[in-house]
Structures are given as structure tokens and as C-alpha cells.
Design a protein around this motif. Structure first.
Motif, PDB file in Angstrom:
ATOM      1  N   ALA A  59      44.122  61.021  81.175  1.00  0.00           N
ATOM      2  CA  ALA A  59      44.465  61.107  79.750  1.00  0.00           C
ATOM      3  C   ALA A  59      43.430  61.869  78.947  1.00  0.00           C
ATOM      4  O   ALA A  59      43.648  62.102  77.752  1.00  0.00           O
ATOM      5  CB  ALA A  59      44.630  59.699  79.167  1.00  0.00           C
ATOM      6  N   LEU A  60      42.316  62.259  79.548  1.00  0.00           N
ATOM      7  CA  LEU A  60      41.255  62.898  78.777  1.00  0.00           C
ATOM      8  C   LEU A  60      41.704  64.244  78.216  1.00  0.00           C
ATOM      9  O   LEU A  60      41.497  64.535  77.034  1.00  0.00           O
ATOM     10  CB  LEU A  60      40.007  63.068  79.650  1.00  0.00           C
ATOM     11  N   GLN A  61      42.313  65.090  79.060  1.00  0.00           N
ATOM     12  CA  GLN A  61      42.735  66.405  78.572  1.00  0.00           C
ATOM     13  C   GLN A  61      43.857  66.303  77.545  1.00  0.00           C
ATOM     14  O   GLN A  61      43.792  66.952  76.490  1.00  0.00           O
ATOM     15  CB  GLN A  61      43.152  67.296  79.741  1.00  0.00           C
ATOM     16  N   PRO A  62      44.921  65.498  77.790  1.00  0.00           N
ATOM     17  CA  PRO A  62      45.926  65.340  76.721  1.00  0.00           C
ATOM     18  C   PRO A  62      45.336  64.775  75.431  1.00  0.00           C
ATOM     19  O   PRO A  62      45.745  65.174  74.339  1.00  0.00           O
ATOM     20  CB  PRO A  62      46.951  64.374  77.338  1.00  0.00           C
ATOM     21  N   SER A  63      44.383  63.856  75.544  1.00  0.00           N
ATOM     22  CA  SER A  63      43.756  63.316  74.338  1.00  0.00           C
ATOM     23  C   SER A  63      42.990  64.398  73.597  1.00  0.00           C
ATOM     24  O   SER A  63      43.039  64.477  72.362  1.00  0.00           O
ATOM     25  CB  SER A  63      42.813  62.162  74.703  1.00  0.00           C
ATOM     26  N   ALA A  64      42.284  65.243  74.356  1.00  0.00           N
ATOM     27  CA  ALA A  64      41.564  66.353  73.723  1.00  0.00           C
ATOM     28  C   ALA A  64      42.542  67.331  73.073  1.00  0.00           C
ATOM     29  O   ALA A  64      42.284  67.854  71.979  1.00  0.00           O
ATOM     30  CB  ALA A  64      40.692  67.061  74.750  1.00  0.00           C
ATOM     31  N   ASP A  65      43.674  67.581  73.759  1.00  0.00           N
ATOM     32  CA  ASP A  65      44.676  68.485  73.173  1.00  0.00           C
ATOM     33  C   ASP A  65      45.243  67.902  71.883  1.00  0.00           C
ATOM     34  O   ASP A  65      45.453  68.634  70.896  1.00  0.00           O
ATOM     35  CB  ASP A  65      45.800  68.734  74.181  1.00  0.00           C
ATOM     36  N   LEU A  66      45.517  66.595  71.881  1.00  0.00           N
ATOM     37  CA  LEU A  66      46.045  65.965  70.670  1.00  0.00           C
ATOM     38  C   LEU A  66      45.027  66.011  69.542  1.00  0.00           C
ATOM     39  O   LEU A  66      45.384  66.200  68.379  1.00  0.00           O
ATOM     40  CB  LEU A  66      46.437  64.520  70.970  1.00  0.00           C
ATOM     41  N   ARG A  67      43.757  65.842  69.885  1.00  0.00           N
ATOM     42  CA  ARG A  67      42.718  65.934  68.866  1.00  0.00           C
ATOM     43  C   ARG A  67      42.670  67.341  68.271  1.00  0.00           C
ATOM     44  O   ARG A  67      42.600  67.510  67.044  1.00  0.00           O
ATOM     45  CB  ARG A  67      41.368  65.573  69.475  1.00  0.00           C
ATOM     46  N   ASP A  68      42.736  68.350  69.145  1.00  0.00           N
ATOM     47  CA  ASP A  68      42.748  69.728  68.651  1.00  0.00           C
ATOM     48  C   ASP A  68      44.007  69.996  67.829  1.00  0.00           C
ATOM     49  O   ASP A  68      43.971  70.719  66.827  1.00  0.00           O
ATOM     50  CB  ASP A  68      42.662  70.706  69.818  1.00  0.00           C
ATOM     51  N   TYR A  69      45.137  69.413  68.274  1.00  0.00           N
ATOM     52  CA  TYR A  69      46.392  69.600  67.536  1.00  0.00           C
ATOM     53  C   TYR A  69      46.287  68.987  66.144  1.00  0.00           C
ATOM     54  O   TYR A  69      46.718  69.588  65.159  1.00  0.00           O
ATOM     55  CB  TYR A  69      47.530  68.963  68.326  1.00  0.00           C
ATOM     56  N   ASP A  70      45.722  67.793  66.071  1.00  0.00           N
ATOM     57  CA  ASP A  70      45.540  67.151  64.758  1.00  0.00           C
ATOM     58  C   ASP A  70      44.653  67.999  63.862  1.00  0.00           C
ATOM     59  O   ASP A  70      44.921  68.161  62.655  1.00  0.00           O
ATOM     60  CB  ASP A  70      44.943  65.755  64.929  1.00  0.00           C
ATOM     61  N   ALA A 103      47.750  72.583  57.017  1.00  0.00           N
ATOM     62  CA  ALA A 103      48.150  71.995  55.736  1.00  0.00           C
ATOM     63  C   ALA A 103      47.200  72.414  54.624  1.00  0.00           C
ATOM     64  O   ALA A 103      47.614  72.672  53.484  1.00  0.00           O
ATOM     65  CB  ALA A 103      48.197  70.476  55.862  1.00  0.00           C
ATOM     66  N   ARG A 104      45.926  72.525  54.946  1.00  0.00           N
ATOM     67  CA  ARG A 104      44.959  72.941  53.948  1.00  0.00           C
ATOM     68  C   ARG A 104      45.202  74.398  53.534  1.00  0.00           C
ATOM     69  O   ARG A 104      45.046  74.773  52.373  1.00  0.00           O
ATOM     70  CB  ARG A 104      43.543  72.757  54.495  1.00  0.00           C
ATOM     71  N   GLN A 105      45.576  75.213  54.518  1.00  0.00           N
ATOM     72  CA  GLN A 105      45.851  76.608  54.191  1.00  0.00           C
ATOM     73  C   GLN A 105      47.059  76.731  53.268  1.00  0.00           C
ATOM     74  O   GLN A 105      47.088  77.587  52.364  1.00  0.00           O
ATOM     75  CB  GLN A 105      46.110  77.407  55.475  1.00  0.00           C
ATOM     76  N   VAL A 106      48.082  75.879  53.516  1.00  0.00           N
ATOM     77  CA  VAL A 106      49.279  75.940  52.666  1.00  0.00           C
ATOM     78  C   VAL A 106      48.931  75.564  51.233  1.00  0.00           C
ATOM     79  O   VAL A 106      49.434  76.153  50.268  1.00  0.00           O
ATOM     80  CB  VAL A 106      50.373  75.017  53.236  1.00  0.00           C
TER      81      VAL A 106
END
Length: 214
Positions: free
Chosen positions: A155-166, A173-176
Motif C-alpha cells: 500500500a505504500l506506493q498507492p498511498s504515495a500516489d494518493l498523497r500526490d493526487y491530493d 483548485a488554488r489555480q482556479v
């Protein structure tokens, strides 16, 4: 919540009750630390499966322990397993576990540690402990496996991907919310752009348009 219970069945009810009470007293603090209960130790071992892939404990005799039973468990982190320098290169020692010719553990080499929570561990000094005084459990997924794999590893890589996705979603959202204007000429004396240009605008900064542009 208090962990497993022991039920003794024999022809002597007094013996049954006495042994069950003795078990409850021992399981209330089965380690060399009086503030760790048996239920807490089992929970710690389950967490260790996720973090370390297994759990490690030494069976000791604690003369200062309360009650008639002096046998206690000394839980240890699996990272304390290590191979002494004099055994480096031996094909019978792997990650601090010494095996016989059939692959059965015969001795555990454990780094010496002074105190708990001090962070001090002597990485060059080891205590040899016979395997019959060691509890070392892990899930065996393959033949000839000597250590367990942390359950959380897949789960480490998916967790890292989700963190990067967040992080990316928050950044988007900040850019918008940041205003991205289009400049329009407001006067006849403004030079017409045949090929409108773009510019890099620093985020979170209000830029001023030149005269003649809105």
C-alpha cells in the motif's frame, strides 16, 4: 478487551480455579514491563505485522516479577536482529538468524541495547540467544523464507500516489481561484497585436495592466 482467557478442566474444581486465577495474574503483565498487559502485547504484535512483517520476543526469567511464575516475555523490534562481523559471509546466518544445515533456526543474534526509548543500540555487539528462548513469528509466503514482509508494503506506493493526487487537486483548485485575466485594448492609440502574446503571471500576486489595456 482483556485478551484470551484460560479455562482449566479437571476433576478438581479448586485446582481449576487456582490455575485460572494464576493465569489471569500472569497475563495481566506477561512481559518484563509491568505496564504492558497481555492484551496490549497481542495488539502490539498485530501492529508489528504491518510495520515489520513479524514480531520478536525473548523468553526470560525475571526474578523481580510478581507472583510465583517468573517466566516473562521481552518483546523486541526485529531491527535488532543483525549478523556479527565474525559471522559475515557465513551461509548459515541470515539477518541475524543462525540456521542448521536443514534451515532450522538454532541461534538468534540480537543487538545489545541499553534502556528503552534511549535510541541507543550497539550495532557491533550482539547477544546470542538459543532459538528455543525466542518467539519469532511471521507470515510465510514462500519456501526458504527467513523474515516476514511488512503487510503495509503493497500500500505504500498507492498511498504515495494518493498523497500526490491530493496535493495536485489542492494546487489545481488554488489555480482556479487565482484570477487569470484577458487583457483588452481600450484606446485607439494602442498598437494592435497581430499575434497576441502571453505572459507568465506570478501566482497570488495582483498585476497592473499597462495604460490602454483593460
Amino acid at each position: 478487551p482483556d485478551g484470551p482467557q484460560l479455562q482449566v478442566q479437571s476433576d478438581d474444581d479448586r485446582y481449576n480455579e487456582a490455575l485460572e486465577e494464576l493465569w489471569r495474574q500472569w497475563f495481566y503483565a506477561p512481559t518484563h514491563l509491568p505496564n504492558i498487559s497481555g492484551a496490549a502485547l497481542l495488539k502490539l504484535w498485530v501492529k508489528s505485522l504491518w510495520k515489520q512483517g513479524g514480531f520478536l520476543a525473548q523468553i526470560i526469567t525475571d526474578d523481580r516479577a510478581d507472583g510465583p511464575v517468573k517466566l516473562r516475555l521481552r518483546p523486541m523490534h526485529t531491527r535488532r536482529l543483525g549478523t556479527p562481523s565474525q559471522l559475515a559471509g557465513s551461509d548459515l546466518v541470515y539477518n541475524g538468524v543462525e540456521y542448521d544445515d536443514l534451515g532450522r533456526p538454532v541461534r538468534y543474534w540480537i543487538q545489545k541495547q541499553r534502556g528503552i526509548g534511549t535510541g541507543y543500540a550497539n550495532v557491533t555487539a550482539f547477544d546470542p540467544v538459543p532459538s528455543d528462548l525466542i518467539i519469532h513469528e511471521y507470515i510465510r509466503d514462500e519456501e526458504d523464507q527467513g523474515l516476514g514482509d511488512p503487510w503495509i508494503s503493497p500500500a505504500l506506493q498507492p498511498s504515495a500516489d494518493l498523497r500526490d493526487y491530493d496535493d495536485s487537486m489542492q494546487d489545481a483548485a488554488r489555480q482556479v481561484t487565482d484570477m487569470t485575466p484577458t487583457l483588452t485594448a481600450t484606446g485607439s492609440d494602442v498598437v494592435t497585436w497581430l499575434n497576441p502574446e502571453t505572459m507568465i503571471r506570478e501566482r497570488r500576486v495582483a498585476n497592473m495592466a499597462p495604460p490602454g489595456w483593460k
